[in-house]
Scaffold this motif. Sequence first.
Motif, PDB file in Angstrom:
ATOM      1  N   GLY A 240       2.935  45.149  46.304  1.00 45.35           N
ATOM      2  CA  GLY A 240       1.784  46.025  46.203  1.00 45.35           C
ATOM      3  C   GLY A 240       2.187  47.475  46.030  1.00 45.35           C
ATOM      4  O   GLY A 240       1.596  48.220  45.238  1.00 45.35           O
ATOM      5  N   ALA A 241       3.211  47.896  46.776  1.00 44.48           N
ATOM      6  CA  ALA A 241       3.713  49.264  46.646  1.00 44.48           C
ATOM      7  C   ALA A 241       4.286  49.503  45.251  1.00 44.48           C
ATOM      8  O   ALA A 241       4.080  50.562  44.647  1.00 44.48           O
ATOM      9  CB  ALA A 241       4.778  49.531  47.706  1.00 44.48           C
ATOM     10  N   LEU A 242       4.999  48.504  44.723  1.00 38.36           N
ATOM     11  CA  LEU A 242       5.568  48.620  43.386  1.00 38.36           C
ATOM     12  C   LEU A 242       4.460  48.731  42.333  1.00 38.36           C
ATOM     13  O   LEU A 242       4.558  49.543  41.393  1.00 38.36           O
ATOM     14  CB  LEU A 242       6.451  47.412  43.099  1.00 38.36           C
ATOM     15  N   ALA A 243       3.405  47.941  42.492  1.00 41.66           N
ATOM     16  CA  ALA A 243       2.292  47.996  41.544  1.00 41.66           C
ATOM     17  C   ALA A 243       1.611  49.366  41.575  1.00 41.66           C
ATOM     18  O   ALA A 243       1.250  49.921  40.524  1.00 41.66           O
ATOM     19  CB  ALA A 243       1.285  46.892  41.863  1.00 41.66           C
ATOM     20  N   LEU A 244       1.437  49.922  42.748  1.00 38.57           N
ATOM     21  CA  LEU A 244       0.830  51.242  42.869  1.00 38.57           C
ATOM     22  C   LEU A 244       1.708  52.314  42.231  1.00 38.57           C
ATOM     23  O   LEU A 244       1.208  53.232  41.570  1.00 38.57           O
ATOM     24  CB  LEU A 244       0.584  51.568  44.341  1.00 38.57           C
ATOM     25  N   TRP A 253      12.200  54.223  35.435  1.00 40.93           N
ATOM     26  CA  TRP A 253      12.821  54.440  36.735  1.00 40.93           C
ATOM     27  C   TRP A 253      12.381  53.400  37.762  1.00 40.93           C
ATOM     28  O   TRP A 253      13.079  53.169  38.754  1.00 40.93           O
ATOM     29  CB  TRP A 253      12.490  55.837  37.260  1.00 40.93           C
ATOM     30  N   LEU A 254      11.254  52.774  37.545  1.00 39.88           N
ATOM     31  CA  LEU A 254      10.764  51.771  38.486  1.00 39.88           C
ATOM     32  C   LEU A 254      11.646  50.527  38.532  1.00 39.88           C
ATOM     33  O   LEU A 254      11.518  49.709  39.445  1.00 39.88           O
ATOM     34  CB  LEU A 254       9.336  51.364  38.121  1.00 39.88           C
ATOM     35  N   ALA A 255      12.540  50.390  37.552  1.00 43.16           N
ATOM     36  CA  ALA A 255      13.447  49.240  37.568  1.00 43.16           C
ATOM     37  C   ALA A 255      14.348  49.259  38.808  1.00 43.16           C
ATOM     38  O   ALA A 255      14.737  48.196  39.312  1.00 43.16           O
ATOM     39  CB  ALA A 255      14.301  49.232  36.302  1.00 43.16           C
ATOM     40  N   LEU A 256      14.664  50.457  39.302  1.00 48.44           N
ATOM     41  CA  LEU A 256      15.540  50.561  40.489  1.00 48.44           C
ATOM     42  C   LEU A 256      14.885  49.963  41.730  1.00 48.44           C
ATOM     43  O   LEU A 256      15.442  49.039  42.342  1.00 48.44           O
ATOM     44  CB  LEU A 256      15.927  52.028  40.723  1.00 48.44           C
ATOM     45  N   PRO A 257      13.703  50.458  42.137  1.00 48.95           N
ATOM     46  CA  PRO A 257      13.085  49.825  43.307  1.00 48.95           C
ATOM     47  C   PRO A 257      12.655  48.389  43.039  1.00 48.95           C
ATOM     48  O   PRO A 257      12.670  47.561  43.957  1.00 48.95           O
ATOM     49  CB  PRO A 257      11.877  50.727  43.596  1.00 48.95           C
ATOM     50  N   ALA A 258      12.289  48.062  41.780  1.00 47.89           N
ATOM     51  CA  ALA A 258      11.863  46.699  41.475  1.00 47.89           C
ATOM     52  C   ALA A 258      12.998  45.710  41.732  1.00 47.89           C
ATOM     53  O   ALA A 258      12.776  44.631  42.311  1.00 47.89           O
ATOM     54  CB  ALA A 258      11.392  46.606  40.027  1.00 47.89           C
ATOM     55  N   ALA A 259      14.203  46.063  41.328  1.00 50.97           N
ATOM     56  CA  ALA A 259      15.343  45.172  41.543  1.00 50.97           C
ATOM     57  C   ALA A 259      15.593  44.959  43.035  1.00 50.97           C
ATOM     58  O   ALA A 259      15.844  43.823  43.483  1.00 50.97           O
ATOM     59  CB  ALA A 259      16.583  45.753  40.865  1.00 50.97           C
ATOM     60  N   LEU A 260      15.514  46.030  43.800  1.00 54.53           N
ATOM     61  CA  LEU A 260      15.738  45.912  45.244  1.00 54.53           C
ATOM     62  C   LEU A 260      14.630  45.096  45.898  1.00 54.53           C
ATOM     63  O   LEU A 260      14.890  44.251  46.772  1.00 54.53           O
ATOM     64  CB  LEU A 260      15.820  47.304  45.878  1.00 54.53           C
ATOM     65  N   ILE A 261      13.391  45.313  45.482  1.00 50.88           N
ATOM     66  CA  ILE A 261      12.262  44.581  46.065  1.00 50.88           C
ATOM     67  C   ILE A 261      12.367  43.087  45.764  1.00 50.88           C
ATOM     68  O   ILE A 261      12.093  42.241  46.633  1.00 50.88           O
ATOM     69  CB  ILE A 261      10.935  45.165  45.547  1.00 50.88           C
ATOM     70  N   LEU A 262      12.777  42.728  44.563  1.00 48.35           N
ATOM     71  CA  LEU A 262      12.969  41.312  44.238  1.00 48.35           C
ATOM     72  C   LEU A 262      14.051  40.690  45.108  1.00 48.35           C
ATOM     73  O   LEU A 262      13.926  39.546  45.570  1.00 48.35           O
ATOM     74  CB  LEU A 262      13.309  41.159  42.755  1.00 48.35           C
ATOM     75  N   TRP A 263      15.134  41.453  45.324  1.00 45.71           N
ATOM     76  CA  TRP A 263      16.201  40.955  46.193  1.00 45.71           C
ATOM     77  C   TRP A 263      15.690  40.776  47.623  1.00 45.71           C
ATOM     78  O   TRP A 263      15.960  39.753  48.275  1.00 45.71           O
ATOM     79  CB  TRP A 263      17.388  41.903  46.169  1.00 45.71           C
ATOM     80  N   LEU A 290      13.189  54.734  47.099  1.00 47.64           N
ATOM     81  CA  LEU A 290      13.367  54.566  45.661  1.00 47.64           C
ATOM     82  C   LEU A 290      12.031  54.561  44.928  1.00 47.64           C
ATOM     83  O   LEU A 290      11.936  55.048  43.790  1.00 47.64           O
ATOM     84  CB  LEU A 290      14.137  53.281  45.374  1.00 47.64           C
ATOM     85  N   LEU A 291      11.004  54.029  45.558  1.00 48.10           N
ATOM     86  CA  LEU A 291       9.676  54.055  44.947  1.00 48.10           C
ATOM     87  C   LEU A 291       9.188  55.489  44.767  1.00 48.10           C
ATOM     88  O   LEU A 291       8.687  55.861  43.697  1.00 48.10           O
ATOM     89  CB  LEU A 291       8.679  53.266  45.807  1.00 48.10           C
ATOM     90  N   LEU A 292       9.336  56.302  45.802  1.00 50.40           N
ATOM     91  CA  LEU A 292       8.914  57.695  45.691  1.00 50.40           C
ATOM     92  C   LEU A 292       9.753  58.430  44.669  1.00 50.40           C
ATOM     93  O   LEU A 292       9.220  59.215  43.861  1.00 50.40           O
ATOM     94  CB  LEU A 292       9.016  58.379  47.060  1.00 50.40           C
ATOM     95  N   ALA A 294      11.223  57.159  42.070  1.00 50.65           N
ATOM     96  CA  ALA A 294      10.837  56.706  40.716  1.00 50.65           C
ATOM     97  C   ALA A 294       9.536  57.376  40.275  1.00 50.65           C
ATOM     98  O   ALA A 294       9.381  57.737  39.110  1.00 50.65           O
ATOM     99  CB  ALA A 294      10.679  55.185  40.718  1.00 50.65           C
ATOM    100  N   VAL A 295       8.592  57.542  41.205  1.00 44.45           N
ATOM    101  CA  VAL A 295       7.330  58.211  40.866  1.00 44.45           C
ATOM    102  C   VAL A 295       7.569  59.668  40.504  1.00 44.45           C
ATOM    103  O   VAL A 295       7.018  60.185  39.540  1.00 44.45           O
ATOM    104  CB  VAL A 295       6.345  58.096  42.058  1.00 44.45           C
ATOM    105  N   ILE A 296       8.412  60.323  41.286  1.00 46.37           N
ATOM    106  CA  ILE A 296       8.701  61.740  41.016  1.00 46.37           C
ATOM    107  C   ILE A 296       9.409  61.903  39.674  1.00 46.37           C
ATOM    108  O   ILE A 296       9.037  62.761  38.845  1.00 46.37           O
ATOM    109  CB  ILE A 296       9.567  62.330  42.156  1.00 46.37           C
ATOM    110  N   LEU A 297      10.398  61.068  39.422  1.00 50.05           N
ATOM    111  CA  LEU A 297      11.130  61.161  38.164  1.00 50.05           C
ATOM    112  C   LEU A 297      10.272  60.736  36.985  1.00 50.05           C
ATOM    113  O   LEU A 297      10.480  61.187  35.856  1.00 50.05           O
ATOM    114  CB  LEU A 297      12.402  60.315  38.234  1.00 50.05           C
ATOM    115  N   GLY A 298       9.298  59.859  37.252  1.00 50.58           N
ATOM    116  CA  GLY A 298       8.446  59.384  36.171  1.00 50.58           C
ATOM    117  C   GLY A 298       7.376  60.361  35.787  1.00 50.58           C
ATOM    118  O   GLY A 298       6.684  60.161  34.792  1.00 50.58           O
TER     119      GLY A 298
END
Length: 298
Positions: A240-244, A253-263, A290-292, A294-298
Amino acid sequence: MTQTLQDPLAARLARLPTAALWVLAARFKTVSLSQMPVLAGSWLAAEAGHWRADVTLAAMLGAAAIQIGTNLWNDAADAARGVDRGDRLGPPRMVALGLLDGAQVRRGAALAFALASLAGLWLVWIGGLPVVAVGLGSLAFGYLYSMGPWPMSGLPVGEALVIAFFGVIAVSTTGWLQGVAPFAPRTLALGLMIGLPAAAVLMLNNHRDRVQDARAGRRTLAILIGDRASRASYFALLLGALALAGWIAPSAWLALPAALILWLGHAMAHWPVSARLNRLLGQTALAQMLLLLAVILG
């Protein structure tokens, strides 16, 4: 019931300096959970050209002090209630292991809450009565999490309260103090994005401690919904956090937290309930960071 230093873990930790024992009791490993909402709200303000360093620093200090005070109070209170016993799977608790005195730890918690109140005075001077309400609510949450006739740490509302206080309220209040609309959809979405991983940390703790907590008479959400649903809920909170994050600022940049969240989802689904799950606590806090980022960098 306090354990004796004949316990191998207690004997090993007893060799550490007293300052290190206090760091463990304060659970600095996940203190970032209280800092991310402040940074998120401050980023919104900076993006709008309203950032105030004094507000950010005071809010960071106050938030950290409240979380540390809550952790210290929980360490002492759970030991007094007999919740933390020898078969505990979670990170070591200093009072239960007999390494720190419960009264001293409670005084340390009170000192942390006092420090939070001092930091809050500056924010009250800026924001007025609404900040008083938020501050008193946060202090009450820190105290009642482990104290009172119905400690919130043993009720099924813990995850919801974490999403509120460590997410939506913290982000909205920090942003509002710096000129950001607190109820704007983007502000609320960012607050949820920050709060959901913080709730996942609590779900992870409660999932790991289901058996011990049930024996102590607790009724956490993890106890009520059972093993499979607890594992699924942890992963759903992170997804849910990733979707938001993707809605707020879609980017590669969301690929970074997405990979960790899947793990993390894979580990939570397949690892047995054991002390091994403690490794995921810091990684879940890292996913929030990493989510924050990615949002900042995005």
